[in-house]
Design a protein around this motif. Sequence first.
Motif, mmCIF file in Angstrom:
data_model
loop_
_atom_site.group_PDB
_atom_site.id
_atom_site.type_symbol
_atom_site.label_atom_id
_atom_site.label_comp_id
_atom_site.label_asym_id
_atom_site.label_seq_id
_atom_site.Cartn_x
_atom_site.Cartn_y
_atom_site.Cartn_z
ATOM 1 N N ASN A 1 0.878 -1.014 -5.885
ATOM 2 C CA ASN A 1 -0.027 -1.735 -4.987
ATOM 3 C C ASN A 1 -0.404 -3.098 -5.563
ATOM 4 O O ASN A 1 -0.308 -4.132 -4.889
ATOM 5 N N GLU B 1 0.868 -1.187 0.000
ATOM 6 C CA GLU B 1 0.000 0.000 0.000
ATOM 7 C C GLU B 1 0.895 1.225 0.000
ATOM 8 O O GLU B 1 1.607 1.482 0.980
ATOM 9 N N TYR B 2 0.842 2.022 -1.091
ATOM 10 C CA TYR B 2 1.846 3.065 -1.269
ATOM 11 C C TYR B 2 1.281 4.471 -1.463
ATOM 12 O O TYR B 2 1.945 5.331 -2.045
ATOM 13 N N LYS C 1 1.261 -6.885 -4.330
ATOM 14 C CA LYS C 1 0.311 -7.829 -3.742
ATOM 15 C C LYS C 1 0.210 -9.110 -4.558
ATOM 16 O O LYS C 1 0.181 -10.214 -4.001
#
Length: 425
Positions: free
Chosen positions: A416, A219-220, A420
């Motif tokens: 993101n 999460e950026y 993931k």
Amino acid sequence: MRRHLVQAIAAAAALSLAVTACGSAEPEAGGSGGGGSSTLTVTVWNLAKTPEFKALFDAFEQANPGVKVQPVDILADDYADKVTTMLAGGDKTDVITMKNVTDYSRYSSRGQLVEITDLAKSGDTADLAGLDAFNVGEKYYALPYRQDFWLLYYNKKYFEQAGVKAPEALTWDEYGKIAQQLTKDEGGKKVYGTYHHTWRSVVQAIAAAQTGGDQLSGEYAFFNDQYAVALGLQKAGAAIDFGTAMAQKSDYRTMFETGATAMMPMGTWYISGILEAKKTGKTDVDWALAPMPQRPGGSGVTTFGSPTAFAVNKRSQNADLAKKFVQFAAGKAGAEAISKVGVVPALQSPEITEAYFKNEGMPADEVSKKAFEPDKVNLEMPVSENTSDIDTILREEHELIMVGDKSAADGIRSMNERVKSEVLN
């Protein structure tokens, strides 16, 4: 500052270290005594511009008559890829310099380094800043000899000419305004207000350090503000275009030492380089230091940094001598040797610090001294079994954003999704 530095690195390592050393059951090549050569090979980068290596090698040779240290010199930009290829191909270079903890996590997890836990737990290493970053399941495969953190270099002449006071405590907004103010043409040459090197850390690591964001999380959104700063300066012409810097393989030392930029965020390792350049007459830049700019509303000075270490190649034929060098570099004699050329050692004491600031050419103003006392230094990139893969994705997307192939929003969305799906699954 050292206390905060050790706490920050220890906390980052404790939270994120999950690397396990593969293949640790294999016998260590050249492991114990007998038959080893008196020539020790060590990987380095840009030897001519990195005086710490010569200082360490000369000191070690003097302390060990008959031993010769032979550097294996590699271009700085190619260093990680080259060493990765060397180790994968069975290269027998004795000592491998760990330029950053991301590379360390890769090599230690692949079983390519000799375990040196005995050295890491000796009394001589109790005061080594950054040591915890090399803790791999309570085992160590490298010892830090240097501990760097980022601050702001600036050209005093340009500030004085523009009537701008020294950048003692800037926010990022203030930093951007000053960069635009100092951008000019001088004698037909463009002088940029600031220079951002092409490394992703210039944007991403400082964003993580100052927001508390986790670069391993997937999460950026916390990168947003820092990309706005970097892209805004580039669009305004106050910083060199990223694509141009990549194409020309811009050298940050050349940018600063030739007066092509008025400011430059960079690590403390550069101090040794600029001291040497001034001493040899390669530059006449009138320079000083300031703390890294901060987010508005923050308290104290937060920056990021990373230790640099030496490790023993698992395939070394001179493992005993290599371990002796690693311990020497991390100890008092190594710290004294690199302090004399302006490198911040991992091992600290009041005596070593005092000697450091007595180096000829060091700026002595209060702002420069303040820059050496940040309140918090966070690890540049947390270490885990995912570090290397995530670092690659973040770097790829960073470059796409900075050259304009993706917007910051799209690039961050890709980060993101890719982290993931490709790494965290």
